[in-house]
Write a protein that holds these residues in place. Structure first.
Motif, PDB file in Angstrom:
ATOM      1  N   ALA A   1      -7.052  -2.617  -0.083  1.00 25.95           N
ATOM      2  CA  ALA A   1      -7.499  -1.628   0.691  1.00 25.95           C
ATOM      3  C   ALA A   1      -8.972  -1.198   1.109  1.00 25.95           C
ATOM      4  O   ALA A   1      -9.541  -0.527   1.664  1.00 25.95           O
ATOM      5  CB  ALA A   1      -6.848   0.089  -0.531  1.00 25.95           C
TER       6      ALA A   1
ATOM      7  N   THR B   1       1.562   2.479   5.566  1.00 25.97           N
ATOM      8  CA  THR B   1       1.225   1.923   6.267  1.00 25.97           C
ATOM      9  C   THR B   1       0.822   2.714   7.809  1.00 25.97           C
ATOM     10  O   THR B   1       2.157   3.696   8.784  1.00 25.97           O
ATOM     11  CB  THR B   1       1.004   0.728   7.007  1.00 25.97           C
ATOM     12  OG1 THR B   1       0.120   0.148   8.516  1.00 25.97           O
ATOM     13  CG2 THR B   1       2.419   0.762   7.411  1.00 25.97           C
TER      14      THR B   1
ATOM     15  N   GLU C   1       0.591  -1.334  -0.029  1.00 25.90           N
ATOM     16  CA  GLU C   1      -0.082  -0.078  -0.269  1.00 25.90           C
ATOM     17  C   GLU C   1       1.037   1.306   0.201  1.00 25.90           C
ATOM     18  O   GLU C   1       0.380   2.393   0.334  1.00 25.90           O
ATOM     19  CB  GLU C   1      -1.001   0.053   0.960  1.00 25.90           C
ATOM     20  CG  GLU C   1      -1.771  -1.229   1.500  1.00 25.90           C
ATOM     21  CD  GLU C   1      -3.211  -1.219  -0.007  1.00 25.90           C
ATOM     22  OE1 GLU C   1      -3.271  -0.254  -0.237  1.00 25.90           O
ATOM     23  OE2 GLU C   1      -3.320  -2.280   0.249  1.00 25.90           O
TER      24      GLU C   1
ATOM     25  N   THR D   1      -5.651   3.245   0.029  1.00 29.87           N
ATOM     26  CA  THR D   1      -5.534   3.009   1.625  1.00 29.87           C
ATOM     27  C   THR D   1      -6.331   4.689   1.676  1.00 29.87           C
ATOM     28  O   THR D   1      -7.698   5.215   2.406  1.00 29.87           O
ATOM     29  CB  THR D   1      -5.397   3.187   2.711  1.00 29.87           C
ATOM     30  OG1 THR D   1      -3.684   3.576   2.395  1.00 29.87           O
ATOM     31  CG2 THR D   1      -5.190   1.511   2.386  1.00 29.87           C
TER      32      THR D   1
ATOM     33  N   VAL E   1      -5.228   4.376   8.888  1.00 28.21           N
ATOM     34  CA  VAL E   1      -5.903   3.501   8.222  1.00 28.21           C
ATOM     35  C   VAL E   1      -5.612   1.799   8.109  1.00 28.21           C
ATOM     36  O   VAL E   1      -6.302   1.332   8.285  1.00 28.21           O
ATOM     37  CB  VAL E   1      -6.379   3.765   6.815  1.00 28.21           C
ATOM     38  CG1 VAL E   1      -7.429   2.957   6.050  1.00 28.21           C
ATOM     39  CG2 VAL E   1      -7.075   5.061   5.965  1.00 28.21           C
ATOM     40  N   LYS E   2      -4.250   1.692   8.302  1.00 27.87           N
ATOM     41  CA  LYS E   2      -3.828   0.383   7.634  1.00 27.87           C
ATOM     42  C   LYS E   2      -3.615  -0.244   9.352  1.00 27.87           C
ATOM     43  O   LYS E   2      -4.133  -1.646   9.026  1.00 27.87           O
ATOM     44  CB  LYS E   2      -2.646   0.016   6.728  1.00 27.87           C
ATOM     45  CG  LYS E   2      -1.778  -1.251   6.826  1.00 27.87           C
ATOM     46  CD  LYS E   2      -2.596  -2.075   6.188  1.00 27.87           C
ATOM     47  CE  LYS E   2      -2.356  -3.395   6.033  1.00 27.87           C
ATOM     48  NZ  LYS E   2      -1.489  -4.646   7.231  1.00 27.87           N
TER      49      LYS E   2
ATOM     50  N   VAL F   1      -9.840  -2.437   3.988  1.00 27.36           N
ATOM     51  CA  VAL F   1      -9.343  -2.198   5.525  1.00 27.36           C
ATOM     52  C   VAL F   1     -10.631  -0.292   5.619  1.00 27.36           C
ATOM     53  O   VAL F   1     -10.987  -0.513   6.834  1.00 27.36           O
ATOM     54  CB  VAL F   1      -8.232  -1.531   4.816  1.00 27.36           C
ATOM     55  CG1 VAL F   1      -7.494  -0.595   6.009  1.00 27.36           C
ATOM     56  CG2 VAL F   1      -7.118  -2.553   4.944  1.00 27.36           C
ATOM     57  N   ALA F   2     -11.219   0.058   4.101  1.00 31.07           N
ATOM     58  CA  ALA F   2     -11.527   0.672   4.403  1.00 31.07           C
ATOM     59  C   ALA F   2     -13.186   0.438   5.010  1.00 31.07           C
ATOM     60  O   ALA F   2     -13.369   0.929   5.533  1.00 31.07           O
ATOM     61  CB  ALA F   2     -11.894   1.720   3.418  1.00 31.07           C
TER      62      ALA F   2
END
Length: 412
Positions: free
Chosen positions: A212, A183, A180, A277, A186-187, A215-216
């Protein structure tokens, strides 16, 4: 508890104060060392710039909070792989002083074979938590939670502590990431996912963009109360475990994880729209990487001013535009433009951790006759879990010569 937090999600995502309508706020405070008093004062100042803890953590004082640092692997704090115990301790101490006394801590490490408490002890987090009398939470058991609102994920298997808590305090680390690019806030919530399910997620959501989006979705389900980033000594290069420590000397705090990560990008001269992300977080309502107020001790700062005063353009991070289908007329070149994990045989000790964490059925990596790791690239999904968890920094992620030329010449 999770049901209660899900009911609160719309309220948390909705702007609550009129003065916040002008954009997400990110506090950026200089901090030159991990001296506990200096870190405490820096984190306290960051909270004050955003209106104080009570304004940011809008829960009853007896609410069950979980402090969620980055506990990727059993590494010493000076390796800059995990949240530094001084930052963890400062956040915990300030919450205790504000009256939040019902706290736990924990994370789900990258290697599900290693117990959370062992990782926390190696990273110095357990010792800091013990000093504050904050017990470890239940991150050794998981439970599946449905999420019908997910863009790509309709359920998550979360650690029990996350489900039973009233709120999460996200204490992330400023690092690079091979999938990504970075990090950050968000991550870091991916550590709420229980054990082996993290590897399964990499297999199911195999590309950087789809991962991503997942993860969102997770951020929309968990919705941490506040995000604190340890950027005093960051990690650059071959992150998130095998990179190099890099002094950045900053603490960042925000209610908006996407905005916080966007300021991280600003400080290292990385376009935030190149971070999947950030893009998915913005599209899926987690936060914004565009409309941001950066608050410093000297007053509000533009992105260029923040970079000039606090940033470092020499920070080693992927800034080039990766292949995104721009060469459709000659799409057969795509495999030659990808990155791939490569074993440094002279450093590999044959521990087999890369094999353990590979999420691919049948494994894309195995120990050969020489007891060194070797890849079957026809199976490799380029998730870089192996590189992420290698304790000897024996796996690099490399581009082909064609990819390096293309990135410089064609800006793909």
């Amino acid at each position: 508890m999770m049901a209660k937090r899900c009911e609160m999600r719309e309220d948390v995502n909705r702007t609550e104060d009129a003065d916040e309508k002008s954009g997400a706020k990110v506090a950026l405070v200089r901090c030159g060392s991990y001296d506990e008093e200096e870190v405490y004062e820096a984190v306290k100042k960051a909270f004050e710039l955003l209106g104080g803890i009570e304004k940011m953590v809008k829960l009853d004082k007896d609410a069950r909070l979980v402090l969620k640092p980055n506990l990727l692997a059993r590494t010493a704090p000076e390796k800059a792989c995990t949240t530094h115990p001084s930052v963890f301790k400062a956040v915990g101490k300030l919450l205790l002083e504000a009256g939040f006394i019902n706290m736990r801590y924990g994370d789900s490490p990258g290697n599900p074979m290693v117990k959370v408490e062992k990782v926390a002890e190696s990273c110095g987090i357990k010792q800091a938590a013990d000093q504050l009398k904050i017990p470890i939470g239940d991150f050794e058991h998981g439970q599946t939670v449905d999420f019908d609102e997910g863009r790509v994920a309709d359920s998550f298997t979360l650690c029990r502590e996350i489900i039973e808590s009233d709120g999460v305090i996200n204490i992330c680390k400023m690092k690079t990431h091979q999938l990504e690019r970075i990090t950050g806030a968000v991550k870091n919530t991916f550590g709420c996912v229980y054990g082996v399910n993290k590897g399964a997620s990499h297999a199911k959501f195999a590309t950087a963009e789809v991962f991503a989006k997942m993860v969102a979705d997770l951020n929309r389900l968990v919705v941490p109360q506040i995000h604190i980033m340890d950027g005093i000594v960051a990690m650059e290069g071959n992150g998130p475990q095998s990179g190099d420590p890099k002094e950045m000397n900053v603490i960042l705090v925000s209610k908006d994880p996407v905005a916080l990560d966007a300021v991280f990008c600003c400080l290292v001269d990385l376009a935030p729209e190149l971070v999947p992300t950030n893009v998915s977080g913005s599209e899926q309502g987690v936060g914004t990487y565009e409309d941001i107020q950066i608050l410093t001790e000297e007053g509000p700062a533009t992105r260029s001013e923040a970079f000039e005063k606090y940033g470092d353009g020499s920070f080693d991070v992927q800034r080039g535009k990766e292949y995104r289908g721009a060469l459709r007329p000659i799409r057969f070149l795509a495999p030659f433009l990808e990155k791939k994990p490569v074993v440094r045989k002279e450093k590999c000790i044959g521990c087999g951790i890369c094999v353990q964490v590979c999420p691919v059925e049948g494994k894309a990596v195995a120990l050969g006759a020489d007891k060194k790791a070797a890849y079957d690239y026809s199976k490799c999904i380029k998730c870089y879990c192996c590189q992420e968890m290698c304790p000897e920094s024996a796996i690099d992620v490399r581009k082909s010569l064609l990819a390096r030329i293309a990135d410089r010449s064609w800006k793909i």
